[in-house]
Scaffold this motif. Structure first.
Motif, PDB file in Angstrom:
ATOM      1  N   PHE A 191       0.152  -1.151  -0.309  1.00  0.00           N
ATOM      2  CA  PHE A 191      -0.309   0.357  -0.062  1.00  0.00           C
ATOM      3  C   PHE A 191       0.865   1.065   0.368  1.00  0.00           C
ATOM      4  CE2 PHE A 191      -2.407   2.873   2.401  1.00  0.00           C
ATOM      5  CZ  PHE A 191      -3.773   3.692   1.682  1.00  0.00           C
ATOM      6  N   LEU A 192       1.701   0.980   0.480  1.00  0.00           N
ATOM      7  CA  LEU A 192       2.894   2.362   0.887  1.00  0.00           C
ATOM      8  C   LEU A 192       4.159   2.342   0.157  1.00  0.00           C
ATOM      9  CD1 LEU A 192       3.034   2.960   4.628  1.00  0.00           C
ATOM     10  CD2 LEU A 192       1.831   4.194   3.135  1.00  0.00           C
ATOM     11  N   MET A 193       4.354   0.980  -0.447  1.00  0.00           N
ATOM     12  CA  MET A 193       5.547   0.814  -1.304  1.00  0.00           C
ATOM     13  C   MET A 193       5.410   2.213  -2.771  1.00  0.00           C
ATOM     14  SD  MET A 193       6.141  -2.775  -4.052  1.00  0.00           S
ATOM     15  CE  MET A 193       4.203  -1.947  -5.283  1.00  0.00           C
ATOM     16  N   ALA A 194       4.842   2.157  -3.134  1.00  0.00           N
ATOM     17  CA  ALA A 194       4.759   3.334  -4.108  1.00  0.00           C
ATOM     18  C   ALA A 194       5.352   5.329  -4.368  1.00  0.00           C
ATOM     19  CB  ALA A 194       3.843   3.595  -5.308  1.00  0.00           C
ATOM     20  N   TYR A 195       5.144   5.137  -2.565  1.00  0.00           N
ATOM     21  CA  TYR A 195       5.280   6.393  -1.836  1.00  0.00           C
ATOM     22  C   TYR A 195       7.305   6.299  -1.335  1.00  0.00           C
ATOM     23  CZ  TYR A 195       6.091   9.910   1.094  1.00  0.00           C
ATOM     24  OH  TYR A 195       6.076  11.036   2.270  1.00  0.00           O
ATOM     25  N   LYS A 196       7.667   4.819  -0.894  1.00  0.00           N
ATOM     26  CA  LYS A 196       8.237   4.789  -0.476  1.00  0.00           C
ATOM     27  C   LYS A 196       9.419   5.186  -1.794  1.00  0.00           C
ATOM     28  CE  LYS A 196      11.229   0.211   1.088  1.00  0.00           C
ATOM     29  NZ  LYS A 196      11.003  -0.763   1.975  1.00  0.00           N
ATOM     30  N   ALA A 197       9.643   3.990  -2.525  1.00  0.00           N
ATOM     31  CA  ALA A 197      10.410   4.034  -3.585  1.00  0.00           C
ATOM     32  C   ALA A 197      10.510   5.726  -4.371  1.00  0.00           C
ATOM     33  CB  ALA A 197       9.896   3.120  -4.960  1.00  0.00           C
ATOM     34  N   ASN A 198       9.779   6.561  -4.416  1.00  0.00           N
ATOM     35  CA  ASN A 198       9.119   7.877  -5.146  1.00  0.00           C
ATOM     36  C   ASN A 198      10.744   8.665  -3.533  1.00  0.00           C
ATOM     37  OD1 ASN A 198       8.039   7.583  -6.746  1.00  0.00           O
ATOM     38  ND2 ASN A 198       6.103   8.360  -5.993  1.00  0.00           N
ATOM     39  N   LEU A 199      10.303   8.335  -2.354  1.00  0.00           N
ATOM     40  CA  LEU A 199      10.823   8.812  -1.057  1.00  0.00           C
ATOM     41  C   LEU A 199      12.644   8.771  -1.391  1.00  0.00           C
ATOM     42  CD1 LEU A 199      10.580  10.375   1.158  1.00  0.00           C
ATOM     43  CD2 LEU A 199      10.518   8.809   2.544  1.00  0.00           C
ATOM     44  N   ILE A 200      12.511   6.917  -1.726  1.00  0.00           N
ATOM     45  CA  ILE A 200      14.267   6.890  -1.784  1.00  0.00           C
ATOM     46  C   ILE A 200      15.095   7.464  -2.388  1.00  0.00           C
ATOM     47  CG2 ILE A 200      16.106   4.361  -1.425  1.00  0.00           C
ATOM     48  CD1 ILE A 200      14.507   5.681   1.271  1.00  0.00           C
ATOM     49  N   GLU A 201      14.454   7.152  -3.997  1.00  0.00           N
ATOM     50  CA  GLU A 201      14.439   7.328  -5.582  1.00  0.00           C
ATOM     51  C   GLU A 201      14.788   7.994  -6.153  1.00  0.00           C
ATOM     52  OE1 GLU A 201      14.503   2.516  -7.048  1.00  0.00           O
ATOM     53  OE2 GLU A 201      13.707   3.401  -7.609  1.00  0.00           O
ATOM     54  N   LYS A 202      13.574   9.400  -5.585  1.00  0.00           N
ATOM     55  CA  LYS A 202      13.514  10.386  -6.211  1.00  0.00           C
ATOM     56  C   LYS A 202      13.528  11.476  -5.513  1.00  0.00           C
ATOM     57  CE  LYS A 202      11.386   8.781 -10.452  1.00  0.00           C
ATOM     58  NZ  LYS A 202      10.425   9.193 -11.363  1.00  0.00           N
ATOM     59  N   GLY A 203      13.658  11.051  -3.511  1.00  0.00           N
ATOM     60  CA  GLY A 203      13.947  12.555  -3.078  1.00  0.00           C
ATOM     61  C   GLY A 203      12.439  12.855  -2.518  1.00  0.00           C
ATOM     62  N   GLY A 204      11.194  11.970  -2.957  1.00  0.00           N
ATOM     63  CA  GLY A 204      10.148  12.341  -2.803  1.00  0.00           C
ATOM     64  C   GLY A 204       9.880  13.326  -3.385  1.00  0.00           C
ATOM     65  N   PHE A 205       8.551  13.807  -2.981  1.00  0.00           N
ATOM     66  CA  PHE A 205       7.898  14.597  -3.734  1.00  0.00           C
ATOM     67  C   PHE A 205       7.416  16.485  -2.855  1.00  0.00           C
ATOM     68  CE2 PHE A 205       6.584  11.714  -6.502  1.00  0.00           C
ATOM     69  CZ  PHE A 205       8.227  11.659  -7.293  1.00  0.00           C
ATOM     70  N   ASN A 206       7.692  17.571  -3.588  1.00  0.00           N
ATOM     71  CA  ASN A 206       6.639  18.213  -2.325  1.00  0.00           C
ATOM     72  C   ASN A 206       5.069  18.275  -2.041  1.00  0.00           C
ATOM     73  OD1 ASN A 206       4.693  19.447  -4.887  1.00  0.00           O
ATOM     74  ND2 ASN A 206       7.335  20.688  -5.522  1.00  0.00           N
ATOM     75  N   TYR A 207       4.820  19.112  -1.605  1.00  0.00           N
ATOM     76  CA  TYR A 207       2.965  18.643  -1.630  1.00  0.00           C
ATOM     77  C   TYR A 207       2.071  18.621  -1.925  1.00  0.00           C
ATOM     78  CZ  TYR A 207      -1.642  19.122   1.020  1.00  0.00           C
ATOM     79  OH  TYR A 207      -3.255  19.147   1.181  1.00  0.00           O
ATOM     80  N   TYR A 208       2.319  19.868  -3.367  1.00  0.00           N
ATOM     81  CA  TYR A 208       1.254  20.340  -4.268  1.00  0.00           C
ATOM     82  C   TYR A 208       1.321  19.287  -4.913  1.00  0.00           C
ATOM     83  CZ  TYR A 208       1.646  24.534  -2.057  1.00  0.00           C
ATOM     84  OH  TYR A 208       1.768  25.555  -1.234  1.00  0.00           O
TER      85      TYR A 208
END
Length: 952
Positions: A191-208
């Motif tokens: 459920f949280l896998m895509a968020y985790k991958a974005n955070l680790i591999e792409k630095g995460g996204f801003n709120y917007y």
């Protein structure tokens, strides 16, 4: 360009007699042959179809059990609320909505283990949707009560929606389902896998970007964002923090930024710093988790470089190639074949695909399930089998009007194993003939255990599948000949799925160590080993020639990977590292509701017949019920009953430009196969100009019609058809003399027969496509005056669209052609086809129009100006229009030219620059821009605003 004023006046007042109104909304209903029952418990009114009482009693008992515990942390106990169990739908879903207030539960359980965990589907669904009911009750504040008093349900819901973002509503509900269930979504790593991958591999996204989405990257939906935000803040600031935040936001929804300021008041941080705090915490715990992993070394099967987020899932090794399901931002769902060199071939594009969490394929066929729609009844659909022949490319359908929730092929291609769930919730396991679809074996299931994700073993003599019981989930081997079941692996908390047999092992997925990975169990010794060690998630093992294939997740999508079985470092289960992130644990403990869901009583509630006719009137909105802002506003009341049988509206409309009030009353009865629509209107009309001053008259009319909207989708093409016929009588009185340029009756009756038929067949499009790249539509219209009266005219018209792929991917070409013939006596009908862009309408006797449009994306970006504006895409549309108008007799002036029995060519071309954006942090995305049009006839150009395809 102009039309002489008296002729313009004639056109305006006469055409509005039959000017097309907004189409009647089509509700989701079931046929009248299906009877409804109801249960009235202390806090709920549960509606269900006759014969489904067992399920209704269960739903009612669960709702009453969680009524107080699941509402405690928001401090709101809901008033009595209607619940509708929709058991004729084959998809797994549910919602709470307004117009009227109700919750609908789709009772068919999903086969995909990632969606349901170890909880029963109805239990999880009820908890989630009930929490939405609690949220709605929390939004009942003095201000929203006033909004309800003035406008009805939609006004109150509107202010509740602007007070709290969508991620709060869904994330808070996911948190409660996690706190109450064994394995709610919050503790399922995928459920949280895509968020985790974005955070680790792409630095995460801003709120917007995280909240509003993107065309550049895959961003998990607001359920994920909301769960992370709501749970993090409960962990940091206490169980009642959201009671404080939304309690204040719901009280003052009219204050700009009230949600952010409410977070500040409760926690000391505004919204954006609170999001950054959550993201920093998540990064820390994920980096710590990943530091303990030694990832499996593998080879990529596909060597094709990804230009955007793309998934390759459910790999099946077949004849030296890999069959996989491909999807992504730039691709609709399709099955592809990947050879040993990594080269990819598209085999077939899918229709209304039912994602069961795996594919089944061998050297002859690929099988999966798709939704089949009832043409008329939108609360009924089915699940059928699709079988693709790898040798011939033939695609066939098996099992018309069935509810086959999953399917798998036998090794010899002669049989299929399917799961089926009937409309009363009974689950069954069946073996079918792979050619005819006929049932060969229907296994007994006296205890109604839930079977899922079945497959044949390598001998074809046994079935490997999951079986869910009240206390947990097991992997079993079931003998086809004897029906005897052997339990191979059991768990009450692990979310296990996709079991497949290879040799002496069954490979399966589990989240045992906190990350979804592939494990295997020895069928004899029952010893369990970890097979894959993935950073984010490894799924769907497939074994071929001592090679393991599976899908491994990255921030750019799933990749199909391979590893030699002899090179894998197998880890005994007892030695597996515990990598579970205890993010949800504190929130679960705070809620104090973890075991309550399984303590519901078995009260037998009284049930009674539910009469749809007696409940057909239910006002849902009043006051200002409709407005187009530029020209009219309507005051009145509208009604829609809970089951969608009747839609009623009545009131008065004020026209700004005419300074007139007109009454209306409309009724649509939708319980029969054709919709029955009645419309009526009455009151004054007027027109003002310098030479005549104000022209005023009275106009009234009634119409009765039938319409038949049909859904015909059976493939990758979304198909629909509609047939409409109506007859109306209109009366004009009080029209002054000497208004019109030719001899006509100014007062009298217009008796109209209107018919239309349309058909649409449009290919599904990916998120990056500017429009569909293949499709056809056609519509024909006839408007006649065959019943006598004082006004006479005959109109025939047709229009068609052809959608084609552009030069490059995501570009699109569309061609439109239309023709209209009108034999006018003393009346002009409104035009049902598209007119040449840039020109004012003129009622030619014959009119033909052609349009060419070429759309393409220019740029994708994630750019925002504070909380006010968020730009995601810029695209353009190049267009060319060519129209031919012919006058049979008489003389008119058009472009300062006198036309007598002649033909006029209208030609325009230009471009549109269009922007896709969000406003004020709301999910609703707007498409707006500017249009430049060059008019060849007048050698002039104009620039206009375009909003949603309409120019101003």
């Amino acid at each position: 360009m102009y039309i002489k004023l008296p002729l313009a006046l004639l056109f305006i007042f006469l055409t509005t007699l039959t000017k097309a109104q907004l189409p009647t909304s089509i509700t989701s209903t079931l046929p009248p042959s299906i009877k409804w029952q109801q249960i009235n418990s202390p806090h709920f009114k549960v509606l269900y179809t006759q014969g489904n009482e067992h399920q209704a009693q269960k739903v009612t008992n669960i709702l009453e059990c969680i009524y107080e515990p699941a509402s405690r942390s928001l401090g709101a106990k809901p008033r009595k609320f209607p619940i509708v169990i929709q058991n004729e739908r084959s998809e797994s879903n549910g919602f709470v909505t307004v117009g009227p207030f109700r919750s609908e539960l789709y009772s068919t359980a999903p086969q995909n283990y990632l969606r349901v965990g170890n909880d029963e589907w109805l239990e999880r669904l009820i908890v989630h949707e009930y929490r939405h009911i609690v949220q709605f009750q929390k939004a009942v504040t003095p201000f929203n009560k006033t909004a309800f008093f003035l406008t009805g349900e939609f006004g109150a819901a509107f202010f509740a929606g602007i007070a709290a973002p969508s991620w709060f509503w869904e994330g808070d509900a996911v948190g409660i389902e996690t706190a109450m269930g064994r394995t709610g979504r919050g503790v399922i790593p995928s459920f949280l896998m895509a968020y985790k991958a974005n955070l680790i591999e792409k630095g995460g996204f801003n709120y917007y970007k995280q909240h509003l989405g993107s065309f550049r990257d895959f961003v998990p939906n607001h359920y994920v964002t909301g769960y992370l935000m709501t749970t993090h803040m409960k962990n940091e600031y206490g169980q009642d923090v959201w009671d404080k935040i939304v309690g204040r936001a719901f009280r003052y929804p009219y204050i700009p930024g009230v949600f952010s300021s409410s977070i500040k008041k409760a926690t000391g941080n505004y919204l954006i710093p609170a999001y950054k705090e959550m993201m920093a915490y998540q990064r820390q715990i994920y980096e710590d988790q990943l530091s303990k992993i030694e990832p499996t070394e593998f080879e990529l099967v596909s060597t094709k470089r990804k230009k955007t987020f793309t998934n390759y899932q459910y790999p099946q090794a077949v004849s030296g190639k890999i069959i996989a399901l491909k999807s992504g931002l730039g691709d609709i769902r399709q099955i592809v074949s990947i050879d040993n060199d990594g080269m990819e071939e598209k085999l077939v594009e899918l229709g209304a695909y039912n994602d069961i969490g795996f594919l089944s394929a061998n050297d002859k066929y690929i099988v999966w399930t798709e939704f089949e729609f009832d043409p008329r009844w939108r609360s009924r659909n089915y699940l059928t089998i699709r079988k693709y022949n790898l040798q011939t490319g033939e695609l066939i359908r098996l099992g018309k009007k069935k509810r086959y929730t999953s399917v798998s092929l036998s090794p010899d291609s002669e049989k299929l194993i399917v799961t089926e769930q009937d409309i009363y919730g009974s689950s069954s396991l069946k073996i079918l003939d792979a050619e005819t679809g006929e049932v060969i074996i229907d296994f007994e299931n006296e205890n109604n255990y839930f079977y899922s994700m079945p497959s044949f073993d390598s001998t074809g003599e046994n079935i490997i599948c999951l079986i869910s019981k009240e206390d947990g989930k097991s992997i079993i081997k079931k003998s086809i000949s004897s029906g005897i079941e052997e339990e191979i692996f059991y768990s009450d908390k692990e979310n296990i799925g996709v079991p497949i047999q290879s040799g002496e092992f069954v490979y399966f997925n589990t989240n045992y160590n906190g990350i979804d990975n592939i494990f295997r169990v020895n069928m004899q010794s029952k010893n369990v080993e970890q097979v894959s060690h993935s950073r984010f998630g490894a799924f769907n093992a497939n074994i071929d020639n001592d090679t393991l294939y599976y899908s491994d997740y990255t921030a750019d999508g799933f990749e199909v990977v391979s590893v030699d079985l002899s090179e894998i470092k197998y880890t005994p289960r007892i030695q597996v590292k515990n990598l579970v992130v205890p993010f949800a644990q504190k929130m679960i403990e705070q809620e104090h509701i973890h075991d309550i869901l399984y303590q519901s009583d078995s009260v037998k509630y009284d049930s009674e017949k539910y009469n749809r006719l007696l409940h057909s009137v239910r006002p849902v909105s009043w006051g200002i019920v409709a407005t187009d802002f530029a020209n009219t506003v309507s005051l009145g009341v509208s009604s829609r009953d809970i089951l969608g049988t009747s839609v009623i509206s009545a009131g008065t409309t004020y026209n700004y430009s005419e300074d007139t009030w007109r009454g209306y009353a409309n009724y649509s009865y939708q319980a029969l196969y054709p919709l029955i629509n009645f419309r009526s209107s009455w009151g004054k009309r007027s027109f003002e100009n310098d030479s005549i001053s104000r022209v005023e008259w009275k106009q009234s009319g009634v119409s009765l019609g039938l319409s038949l909207p049909l859904i015909l989708t059976k493939s990758r093409m979304s198909s629909s058809a509609s047939i409409r016929v109506s007859s109306g009588i209109n009366n004009i009185s009080g029209m002054p003399e000497r208004v019109f340029p030719f001899n006509t009756r100014r007062n009298g009756y217009l008796n109209v027969l209107s018919t239309s038929a349309s058909y649409s067949r449009i290919k599904r499009r990916s998120k990056l496509d500017v429009q569909s790249r293949w499709g056809q539509t056609i519509a024909v219209h006839a408007r006649l005056t065959p019943y006598g009266g004082d006004y006479h005219s005959t109109l025939w018209a047709a229009e068609s669209n052809l959608y084609l792929p552009g030069v490059f991917k995501h570009h699109a070409l569309s061609l439109k052609g239309g023709y209209q013939y009108e034999n006018k006596d003393n009346y002009y009908f409104s035009m049902p086809i598209t007119y040449t862009r840039g020109y004012n309408y003129f009622p030619f006797d014959h009119f033909t129009n052609y349009q060419i449009n070429y759309g393409l994306p220019l740029a994708h970006m994630d750019w925002h100006i504070g909380p006010f504006f968020n730009l995601q895409r810029v695209r353009t549309n190049l267009f060319y229009d060519h129209g031919y108008g012919r006058v049979n007799q008489g003389t008119v002036e058009y472009f300062d030219n006198r036309i007598r029995k002649g033909t006029v060519e209208l030609e325009s071309f230009g471009t549109e620059l269009l922007f896709s954006f969000n406003m004020f942090r709301y999910l609703l995305q707007f498409d707006a821009g500017i249009r430049y049009t060059y008019l060849r006839n007048t050698n002039t150009s104009e620039i206009s605003l375009v909003l949603g395809g309409i120019s101003f």
